[in-house]
Design an enzyme around this catalytic site. Structure first.
Site, PDB file in Angstrom:
ATOM      1  N   ASP A 124       0.832  -1.196   0.000  1.00 14.02           N
ATOM      2  CA  ASP A 124       0.000   0.000   0.000  1.00 14.02           C
ATOM      3  C   ASP A 124       0.872   1.253   0.000  1.00 14.02           C
ATOM      4  O   ASP A 124       1.575   1.528   0.967  1.00 14.02           O
ATOM      5  CB  ASP A 124      -0.880  -0.030   1.266  1.00 14.02           C
ATOM      6  N   ASP A 167      -1.928   5.919  -6.576  1.00 15.83           N
ATOM      7  CA  ASP A 167      -2.125   4.991  -5.462  1.00 15.83           C
ATOM      8  C   ASP A 167      -2.053   3.552  -5.960  1.00 15.83           C
ATOM      9  O   ASP A 167      -2.661   3.208  -6.964  1.00 15.83           O
ATOM     10  CB  ASP A 167      -3.496   5.278  -4.849  1.00 15.83           C
TER      11      ASP A 167
END
Ligand SMILES: *[C@@H]1O[C@H](CO)[C@@H](O)[C@H](O)[C@H]1NC(C)=O
Ligand SMILES: *[C@@H]1O[C@H](CO)[C@@H](O)[C@H](O)[C@H]1NC(C)=O
Length: 470
Positions: free
Chosen positions: A145, A348
């Site tokens: 992440d 992201d």
């Protein structure tokens, strides 16, 4: 307050079944971009065989990235690995986008430390990497992440609760390099300054709490350990969370999270002496192949093009960049730059669908629809409003879509990053519209497929290299 809170959490609240924790195609160098992609409809159906020829699998210096539900994860035969529906996946992704929007609302950028706000949803938890923990090392699958910082894994003895995971749960007692962090200490204090929850056990062990949503969190002991990124790339004294109370329903039985964000606890910050805050990944363009993650600036592809990192997101966990226009079918739409500058853009790894400011979305949609009139339309699907029925077609011809970034960087999206297939009779333009003009634009992983994406924090830039993955 924090002390009694965690005391309660770790020692008293041992009900194992409750969620009692309630915290808050290629880069074209010429100006002539291809106008259409043509794909066989059958090639868009999921594959059941892992392609073993990919670079990610053959090169030992790369950390393999697998899609948790794809054939390369080794989980596809695993009955416990329940594959969520496409609708559920899109809802998980919407939750992540909503949480990013709420954390980055313009108000919080001005007034408060971002990390004081409620956590970021982990989203679909789609991509996992294997990292070795301890001496001797135990390989653990972690969801990676780029928008969160603390790396954690479930740890024995699982004082309160551990969920079912793929590999055996890490046991610090069996590692010669595990060192618990005491409290008070400077490292322990950073937990609160980096916006997580801090506590101290009765035996003066430093306790952390990291919350993604009310059903996804990890609480446990902050510790240091030797981690093995690859067999030759070993890093000592890595500060991580040794989780004693953990929930991770979308994790696909991963052992935890690898935090690649910008905060102090991020693996990127902790390894900065060695890798100079540079890392890159390549997400596979097909579910049936593996991608890779690598640290440092060695061996960057020569085709790479860099765009400056946006200053807007400094001091946050997010990597920002500046988008200046979007192209559909080989033509630039000449969208007013203020549409993008008033929202800002982040890239992201764990968001799926790219989120566009409303004005940009309607321009992209209008242009796309005008070039798809040869196909019957289908009903909207979840948050995707522009859908087609290809059940009568053996091939699909669709317009190309290109993102234009500051610095003259063009990123033509891979043919598989344009339509999201719920089924052949319902394939939807894989872009979603933000609610508000000032909600941040998010470049999601569906559109990053097939690119090596380089995050170069040291030089303040983000790079894209097409065709570098296979
Ligand atoms: C978690 O939050 C959602 C919405 O914010 C709510 O609907 C749900 O009931 C909460 N779940 C638990 C276990 O508290
Ligand atoms: C796709 O199939 C539909 C339904 O059979 C048909 O009407 C349409 O013309 C086809 N489009 C193309 C481009 O072949």
């Amino acid at each position: 307050m924090a002390i009694s809170f965690f005391f309660f959490l770790l020692l008293l609240c041992s009900s194992k079944n409750s969620y009692g924790f309630q915290p808050k195609t290629t880069i074209i160098e010429t100006k002539d971009l291809p106008r259409v992609h043509t794909l066989q409809t059958t090639s868009l159906l999921p594959s059941t065989v892992c392609k073993s020829s990919s670079k990610a699998i053959s090169e030992k210096s790369l950390i393999k990235i697998v899609n948790k539900h794809g054939p390369c994860s080794g989980l596809s035969q695993d009955k416990a690995n329940i594959v969520p529906s496409h609708a559920e996946i899109l809802r998980q992704d919407q939750a992540r986008a909503d949480s990013i929007h709420s954390m980055l609302s313009s108000n919080s950028l001005e007034k408060t430390s971002l990390q004081d706000k409620p956590g970021i949803s982990i989203g679909t938890g789609k991509y996992q990497v294997g990292i070795g923990f301890g001496l001797p090392n135990t390989k653990l699958s972690l969801v990676f992440d780029t928008a969160s910082q603390l790396t954690w894994t479930q740890c024995q003895p699982c004082s309160v609760y551990c969920y079912d995971q793929k590999e055996p749960i890490f046991n610090p007692l069996k590692s010669s390099s595990y060192v618990g962090i005491r409290c008070p200490s400077a490292t322990c204090n950073r937990i609160s300054s980096e916006g997580m929850q801090k506590g101290c056990s009765t035996k003066s062990a430093c306790i952390y709490g990291v919350t993604y949503t009310n059903t996804t969190f990890s609480v446990g002991f902050l510790a240091q350990e030797t981690i093995s990124l690859t067999s030759s790339d070993v890093f000592q004294g890595f500060v991580f969370g040794c989780g004693q109370r953990n929930r991770f329903p979308n994790g696909g039985r991963a052992a935890g999270v690898l935090g690649l964000g910008r905060g102090w606890f991020s693996i990127i910050s902790q390894t900065s002496n060695k890798y100079h805050k540079v890392f890159s990944y390549c997400l596979p363009s097909s579910e049936a192949s593996a991608g890779y993650l690598k640290f440092g600036d060695g061996n960057l592809p020569s085709s790479i093009k860099f765009t400056p990192m946006s200053k807007l997101f400094e001091g946050t966990n997010y990597y920002g960049l500046d988008i200046v226009d979007i192209g559909v079918g080989g033509e630039r739409l000449s969208i007013d730059r203020s549409v993008f500058s008033s929202s800002g853009t982040v890239i992201d790894s764990a968001s799926l669908i790219t989120r566009l400011p409303p004005a940009a979305y309607s321009r992209v949609r209008r242009s796309f629809v005008a070039k798809m009139t040869n196909y019957p339309t289908a009903p909207k699907f979840e948050n995707l409003g522009t859908c087609y029925d290809f059940s009568g077609n053996s091939t699909v011809e669709m317009p190309t879509i290109t993102l234009y970034f500051d610095g003259g960087v063009e990123m033509p999206i891979d043919a598989r990053g344009i339509l999201y297939f719920n089924k052949i009779s319902q394939a939807c333009l894989a872009f979603a519209k933000n609610n508000e003009d000032d909600d941040v634009m998010i470049v999601g992983n569906f559109q990053q497929k097939g690119y090596e994406v380089v995050y170069d924090e040291a030089n303040g830039r983000v790079g894209f290299a097409a065709g570098a993955c296979s």
